[in-house]
Design a protein around this motif. Structure first.
Motif, PDB file in Angstrom:
ATOM      1  N   PHE A 152      16.389  46.382  61.091  1.00 44.62           N
ATOM      2  CA  PHE A 152      17.643  46.842  60.527  1.00 44.62           C
ATOM      3  C   PHE A 152      18.775  46.319  61.396  1.00 44.62           C
ATOM      4  O   PHE A 152      18.650  46.266  62.618  1.00 44.62           O
ATOM      5  CB  PHE A 152      17.682  48.375  60.492  1.00 44.62           C
ATOM      6  CG  PHE A 152      16.693  48.966  59.532  1.00 44.62           C
ATOM      7  CD1 PHE A 152      17.054  49.240  58.225  1.00 44.62           C
ATOM      8  CD2 PHE A 152      15.390  49.242  59.935  1.00 44.62           C
ATOM      9  CE1 PHE A 152      16.137  49.785  57.332  1.00 44.62           C
ATOM     10  CE2 PHE A 152      14.476  49.789  59.055  1.00 44.62           C
ATOM     11  CZ  PHE A 152      14.849  50.054  57.744  1.00 44.62           C
ATOM     12  N   SER A 208      20.054  45.542  55.762  1.00 43.61           N
ATOM     13  CA  SER A 208      21.377  46.076  56.094  1.00 43.61           C
ATOM     14  C   SER A 208      21.953  46.757  54.865  1.00 43.61           C
ATOM     15  O   SER A 208      21.401  46.676  53.774  1.00 43.61           O
ATOM     16  CB  SER A 208      22.314  44.965  56.570  1.00 43.61           C
ATOM     17  OG  SER A 208      22.701  44.159  55.477  1.00 43.61           O
ATOM     18  N   ARG A 209      23.098  47.384  55.040  1.00 41.16           N
ATOM     19  CA  ARG A 209      23.785  48.049  53.933  1.00 41.16           C
ATOM     20  C   ARG A 209      24.661  47.061  53.152  1.00 41.16           C
ATOM     21  O   ARG A 209      25.356  47.456  52.222  1.00 41.16           O
ATOM     22  CB  ARG A 209      24.645  49.203  54.468  1.00 41.16           C
ATOM     23  CG  ARG A 209      23.922  50.291  55.241  1.00 41.16           C
ATOM     24  CD  ARG A 209      23.280  51.363  54.405  1.00 41.16           C
ATOM     25  NE  ARG A 209      24.089  51.882  53.349  1.00 41.16           N
ATOM     26  CZ  ARG A 209      24.797  53.008  53.382  1.00 41.16           C
ATOM     27  NH1 ARG A 209      24.784  53.751  54.470  1.00 41.16           N
ATOM     28  NH2 ARG A 209      25.481  53.413  52.344  1.00 41.16           N
ATOM     29  N   ASP A 241      20.365  47.272  51.151  1.00 39.09           N
ATOM     30  CA  ASP A 241      20.165  48.721  51.105  1.00 39.09           C
ATOM     31  C   ASP A 241      21.534  49.366  50.901  1.00 39.09           C
ATOM     32  O   ASP A 241      22.008  50.126  51.742  1.00 39.09           O
ATOM     33  CB  ASP A 241      19.505  49.195  52.406  1.00 39.09           C
ATOM     34  CG  ASP A 241      19.244  50.695  52.421  1.00 39.09           C
ATOM     35  OD1 ASP A 241      19.040  51.277  51.343  1.00 39.09           O
ATOM     36  OD2 ASP A 241      19.244  51.274  53.524  1.00 39.09           O
ATOM     37  N   GLY A 249      21.779  53.072  51.174  1.00 37.59           N
ATOM     38  CA  GLY A 249      21.340  53.625  52.450  1.00 37.59           C
ATOM     39  C   GLY A 249      20.021  54.377  52.425  1.00 37.59           C
ATOM     40  O   GLY A 249      19.622  54.953  53.443  1.00 37.59           O
ATOM     41  N   THR A 270      17.414  52.757  54.924  1.00 38.33           N
ATOM     42  CA  THR A 270      17.889  53.009  56.282  1.00 38.33           C
ATOM     43  C   THR A 270      17.641  54.471  56.660  1.00 38.33           C
ATOM     44  O   THR A 270      17.179  54.762  57.766  1.00 38.33           O
ATOM     45  CB  THR A 270      19.388  52.668  56.382  1.00 38.33           C
ATOM     46  OG1 THR A 270      19.587  51.330  55.922  1.00 38.33           O
ATOM     47  CG2 THR A 270      19.904  52.786  57.793  1.00 38.33           C
ATOM     48  N   GLN A 271      17.924  55.370  55.737  1.00 40.65           N
ATOM     49  CA  GLN A 271      17.711  56.800  55.976  1.00 40.65           C
ATOM     50  C   GLN A 271      16.219  57.101  56.143  1.00 40.65           C
ATOM     51  O   GLN A 271      15.823  57.831  57.053  1.00 40.65           O
ATOM     52  CB  GLN A 271      18.289  57.613  54.813  1.00 40.65           C
ATOM     53  CG  GLN A 271      18.244  59.103  55.019  1.00 40.65           C
ATOM     54  CD  GLN A 271      19.249  59.577  56.052  1.00 40.65           C
ATOM     55  OE1 GLN A 271      20.360  59.082  56.113  1.00 40.65           O
ATOM     56  NE2 GLN A 271      18.854  60.518  56.873  1.00 40.65           N
ATOM     57  N   ALA A 293      17.210  54.843  60.642  1.00 41.15           N
ATOM     58  CA  ALA A 293      17.913  53.755  61.323  1.00 41.15           C
ATOM     59  C   ALA A 293      19.400  53.796  60.971  1.00 41.15           C
ATOM     60  O   ALA A 293      20.031  52.774  60.750  1.00 41.15           O
ATOM     61  CB  ALA A 293      17.301  52.412  60.928  1.00 41.15           C
ATOM     62  N   VAL A 294      19.946  54.993  60.926  1.00 46.40           N
ATOM     63  CA  VAL A 294      21.343  55.189  60.531  1.00 46.40           C
ATOM     64  C   VAL A 294      22.225  55.250  61.765  1.00 46.40           C
ATOM     65  O   VAL A 294      21.896  55.930  62.742  1.00 46.40           O
ATOM     66  CB  VAL A 294      21.504  56.485  59.708  1.00 46.40           C
ATOM     67  CG1 VAL A 294      22.971  56.724  59.346  1.00 46.40           C
ATOM     68  CG2 VAL A 294      20.641  56.436  58.455  1.00 46.40           C
ATOM     69  N   ALA A 345      23.510  50.489  59.201  1.00 42.89           N
ATOM     70  CA  ALA A 345      22.166  50.469  59.776  1.00 42.89           C
ATOM     71  C   ALA A 345      22.275  50.276  61.276  1.00 42.89           C
ATOM     72  O   ALA A 345      23.054  49.447  61.746  1.00 42.89           O
ATOM     73  CB  ALA A 345      21.337  49.354  59.154  1.00 42.89           C
TER      74      ALA A 345
END
Length: 184
Positions: A59, A93-94, A117, A120, A123-124, A128-129, A142
């Motif tokens: 991430f 990544s977001r 993502d 999110g 990532t959540q 990895a937030v 991320a």
């Protein structure tokens, strides 16, 4: 300019301690999402990738920021070595898919995919937030977190650091260690 300032702020946080919540032995969450490799969009499936061997899932905060560019270049340089170990590399990544189409060509050098993502959820799921400490009201990004996941879907290595310098080396070492214990 906004992305540059955010990238510099993220790079400045590299000394802050951080950790991933998923640890060795944890079940890696399954996911499918849009990804880009060489500017071409496709559907990436973790389940399908694990059928081929281990997966390095990393991430990163935002495409085209200084640290993320360094990390993408290093993963691109190491991709052939990962492939020799039957290992898939994917960055998440977001960022939206249009941004990742460009990033996959220029910074990832068309060597490995990067996945979007935007909501999110991935990532959540991987904890990895990163909520930018310089702007706690901002949309989370991320965190720079790398996982190595075994073909059985188990986390075998995790590493979180905003400093991009050790992610490739550490994940390669983890893959080699896993590979040596599995008769290849």
């Amino acid at each position: 300019m906004k992305r540059l300032l955010a990238g510099l702020a993220i790079a400045g946080l590299a000394a802050l301690p951080a950790h991933a919540a998923l640890k060795a032995g944890d079940k890696a969450p399954d996911f499918s999402t849009q990804a880009s490799m060489g500017g071409k969009v496709f559907n990436f499936s973790m389940k399908d990738a694990l059928k081929k061997g281990p997966v390095v899932l990393y991430f990163y905060p935002a495409a085209f920021t200084p640290g993320c560019t360094i990390e993408a270049h290093e993963f691109a340089d190491a991709t052939d070595d990962f492939h020799k170990l039957h290992t898939t590399v994917i960055g998440v990544s977001r960022d939206n898919i249009d941004t990742l189409n460009k990033f996959s060509v220029s910074e990832c050098r068309s060597k490995f995919p990067v996945a979007a993502d935007t909501d999110g959820k991935i990532t959540q799921a991987y904890d990895a937030v990163l909520v930018p400490p310089w702007n706690p009201k901002a949309e989370p990004v991320a965190n720079r977190t790398s996982y190595v996941i075994s073909p059985k879907g188990e986390v075998i290595y995790d590493y979180t650091s905003l400093d991009p310098s050790k992610h490739v080396e550490n994940t390669m070492d983890a893959v080699k260690t896993w590979d040596s214990g599995h008769g290849r």
